[in-house]
Design a protein around this motif. Structure first.
Motif, PDB file in Angstrom:
ATOM      1  N   ASP A  86       9.309  -7.788  -6.584  1.00 53.13           N
ATOM      2  CA  ASP A  86       8.726  -8.663  -5.579  1.00 53.13           C
ATOM      3  C   ASP A  86       9.430 -10.010  -5.687  1.00 53.13           C
ATOM      4  N   PRO A  87      10.097 -10.471  -4.605  1.00 55.47           N
ATOM      5  CA  PRO A  87      10.844 -11.726  -4.712  1.00 55.47           C
ATOM      6  C   PRO A  87       9.973 -12.945  -4.979  1.00 55.47           C
ATOM      7  N   ALA A  88       8.680 -12.846  -4.711  1.00 55.51           N
ATOM      8  CA  ALA A  88       7.783 -13.983  -4.948  1.00 55.51           C
ATOM      9  C   ALA A  88       7.299 -14.022  -6.393  1.00 55.51           C
ATOM     10  N   ARG A  89       7.633 -13.008  -7.167  1.00 53.66           N
ATOM     11  CA  ARG A  89       7.154 -12.927  -8.546  1.00 53.66           C
ATOM     12  C   ARG A  89       8.339 -12.905  -9.510  1.00 53.66           C
ATOM     13  N   THR A  90       8.334 -13.782 -10.476  1.00 56.07           N
ATOM     14  CA  THR A  90       9.363 -13.785 -11.510  1.00 56.07           C
ATOM     15  C   THR A  90       9.086 -12.622 -12.458  1.00 56.07           C
ATOM     16  N   PRO A  91      10.113 -11.814 -12.793  1.00 55.91           N
ATOM     17  CA  PRO A  91       9.875 -10.710 -13.735  1.00 55.91           C
ATOM     18  C   PRO A  91       9.325 -11.221 -15.061  1.00 55.91           C
ATOM     19  N   ALA A  92       8.417 -10.469 -15.648  1.00 56.05           N
ATOM     20  CA  ALA A  92       7.816 -10.844 -16.935  1.00 56.05           C
ATOM     21  C   ALA A  92       8.886 -10.871 -18.012  1.00 56.05           C
ATOM     22  N   SER A  93       8.694 -11.728 -19.012  1.00 56.32           N
ATOM     23  CA  SER A  93       9.694 -11.860 -20.079  1.00 56.32           C
ATOM     24  C   SER A  93       9.845 -10.565 -20.873  1.00 56.32           C
ATOM     25  N   SER A  94       8.838  -9.689 -20.831  1.00 55.84           N
ATOM     26  CA  SER A  94       8.923  -8.428 -21.564  1.00 55.84           C
ATOM     27  C   SER A  94       9.784  -7.398 -20.830  1.00 55.84           C
ATOM     28  N   GLN A  95      10.051  -7.632 -19.533  1.00 58.95           N
ATOM     29  CA  GLN A  95      10.883  -6.703 -18.788  1.00 58.95           C
ATOM     30  C   GLN A  95      12.342  -6.889 -19.169  1.00 58.95           C
ATOM     31  N   PRO A  96      13.095  -5.784 -19.230  1.00 60.78           N
ATOM     32  CA  PRO A  96      14.516  -5.946 -19.548  1.00 60.78           C
ATOM     33  C   PRO A  96      15.228  -6.731 -18.448  1.00 60.78           C
ATOM     34  N   LEU A  97      16.166  -7.565 -18.862  1.00 63.48           N
ATOM     35  CA  LEU A  97      16.900  -8.385 -17.916  1.00 63.48           C
ATOM     36  C   LEU A  97      18.042  -7.539 -17.343  1.00 63.48           C
ATOM     37  N   ARG A  98      17.686  -6.653 -16.423  1.00 60.50           N
ATOM     38  CA  ARG A  98      18.662  -5.758 -15.799  1.00 60.50           C
ATOM     39  C   ARG A  98      18.256  -5.577 -14.346  1.00 60.50           C
ATOM     40  N   TRP A  99      19.113  -6.019 -13.424  1.00 64.30           N
ATOM     41  CA  TRP A  99      18.808  -5.907 -12.010  1.00 64.30           C
ATOM     42  C   TRP A  99      20.054  -6.175 -11.177  1.00 64.30           C
ATOM     43  N   VAL A 100      19.962  -5.830  -9.911  1.00 66.52           N
ATOM     44  CA  VAL A 100      20.958  -6.234  -8.924  1.00 66.52           C
ATOM     45  C   VAL A 100      20.202  -7.033  -7.868  1.00 66.52           C
ATOM     46  N   GLN A 101      20.780  -8.137  -7.466  1.00 64.96           N
ATOM     47  CA  GLN A 101      20.104  -9.057  -6.552  1.00 64.96           C
ATOM     48  C   GLN A 101      20.948  -9.241  -5.292  1.00 64.96           C
ATOM     49  N   PHE A 102      20.268  -9.336  -4.164  1.00 61.82           N
ATOM     50  CA  PHE A 102      20.923  -9.644  -2.898  1.00 61.82           C
ATOM     51  C   PHE A 102      20.171 -10.764  -2.215  1.00 61.82           C
ATOM     52  N   ARG A 103      20.919 -11.680  -1.642  1.00 65.25           N
ATOM     53  CA  ARG A 103      20.333 -12.714  -0.788  1.00 65.25           C
ATOM     54  C   ARG A 103      20.522 -12.293   0.656  1.00 65.25           C
ATOM     55  N   GLN A 104      19.823 -12.938   1.547  1.00 68.42           N
ATOM     56  CA  GLN A 104      19.879 -12.581   2.963  1.00 68.42           C
ATOM     57  C   GLN A 104      21.304 -12.745   3.498  1.00 68.42           C
ATOM     58  N   PRO A 105      21.835 -11.712   4.166  1.00 70.39           N
ATOM     59  CA  PRO A 105      23.185 -11.839   4.741  1.00 70.39           C
ATOM     60  C   PRO A 105      23.225 -12.904   5.825  1.00 70.39           C
ATOM     61  N   ARG A 106      24.398 -13.526   5.971  1.00 66.02           N
ATOM     62  CA  ARG A 106      24.640 -14.502   7.035  1.00 66.02           C
ATOM     63  C   ARG A 106      25.659 -13.881   7.986  1.00 66.02           C
ATOM     64  N   PHE A 107      25.257 -13.711   9.244  1.00 65.13           N
ATOM     65  CA  PHE A 107      26.081 -13.027  10.233  1.00 65.13           C
ATOM     66  C   PHE A 107      26.882 -14.025  11.051  1.00 65.13           C
ATOM     67  N   ASP A 108      28.130 -13.643  11.387  1.00 66.55           N
ATOM     68  CA  ASP A 108      28.983 -14.464  12.232  1.00 66.55           C
ATOM     69  C   ASP A 108      29.884 -13.541  13.056  1.00 66.55           C
ATOM     70  N   GLY A 109      30.834 -14.090  13.734  1.00 70.85           N
ATOM     71  CA  GLY A 109      31.716 -13.316  14.597  1.00 70.85           C
ATOM     72  C   GLY A 109      32.629 -12.361  13.856  1.00 70.85           C
ATOM     73  N   GLN A 110      32.736 -12.505  12.521  1.00 70.34           N
ATOM     74  CA  GLN A 110      33.579 -11.614  11.721  1.00 70.34           C
ATOM     75  C   GLN A 110      32.782 -10.522  11.024  1.00 70.34           C
ATOM     76  N   GLY A 111      31.469 -10.550  11.127  1.00 69.35           N
ATOM     77  CA  GLY A 111      30.620  -9.583  10.436  1.00 69.35           C
ATOM     78  C   GLY A 111      29.527 -10.308   9.679  1.00 69.35           C
ATOM     79  N   ALA A 112      29.541 -10.180   8.341  1.00 69.53           N
ATOM     80  CA  ALA A 112      28.509 -10.818   7.528  1.00 69.53           C
ATOM     81  C   ALA A 112      29.083 -11.251   6.187  1.00 69.53           C
ATOM     82  N   LEU A 113      28.503 -12.322   5.645  1.00 67.98           N
ATOM     83  CA  LEU A 113      28.741 -12.749   4.269  1.00 67.98           C
ATOM     84  C   LEU A 113      27.443 -12.541   3.523  1.00 67.98           C
ATOM     85  N   ILE A 114      27.538 -11.995   2.313  1.00 69.54           N
ATOM     86  CA  ILE A 114      26.334 -11.775   1.525  1.00 69.54           C
ATOM     87  C   ILE A 114      26.615 -12.136   0.072  1.00 69.54           C
TER      88      ILE A 114
END
Length: 150
Positions: A86-114
């Motif tokens: 859940d992006p509104a919740r910081t993972p608990a310190s007991s959870q392993p620090l392993r993840w992949v994160q994406f921010r909202q893509p930004r669209f333009d005339g060439q496609g998208a930057l993410i």
């Protein structure tokens, strides 16, 4: 009807000159359902999470407080994340620090930057920014650059 090759070429060039180049899109391209496809392209083309040998880590979609939280059918993109943070919740310190994160893509005339990041452990990870383009084969990554290393 022109019979000489030179006359035919002039006729074709005149037709091309009359239509001209296609105009560039004005303003950002509507994101609608493309956010999920852009994220899936980076997971497939950069991280290679679509193979059995490289399962994805937990997913963290970071809206940076904007409320961005796309609802994606990951299975339709050939992905299965073990957990979605859940992006509104910081993972608990007991959870392993392993993840992949994406921010909202930004669209333009060439496609998208993410912007994306991956953490393999407490001191092992990196951030990237990818250019993703839409074409006949759907969304594909054209290039990525590293933005930070931990």
């Amino acid at each position: 009807m022109p019979r000489s090759p030179a006359a035919l070429i002039l006729l074709l060039l005149a037709g091309c000159a009359a239509t001209g180049p296609l105009p560039e899109p004005v303003g950002p391209i509507a994101a609608d359902g493309n956010d999920c496809a852009v994220i899936a392209a980076v997971t497939r083309d950069h991280y290679h999470f679509d193979t059995a040998d490289t399962p994805p880590p937990p997913l963290w979609l970071d809206g940076e407080g904007s409320g961005w939280a796309p609802r994606c059918d990951w299975a339709s993109h050939g992905l299965s994340f073990p957990e979605i943070h859940d992006p509104a919740r910081t993972p608990a310190s007991s959870q392993p620090l392993r993840w992949v994160q994406f921010r909202q893509p930004r669209f333009d005339g060439q496609g998208a930057l993410i912007d994306s990041a991956i953490m393999h452990g407490p001191l092992a990870g990196n951030g990237i920014q990818c250019r993703v383009r839409s074409g006949v084969a759907g969304w594909t990554v054209s290039d990525c650059r590293i933005t930070w290393v931990n």
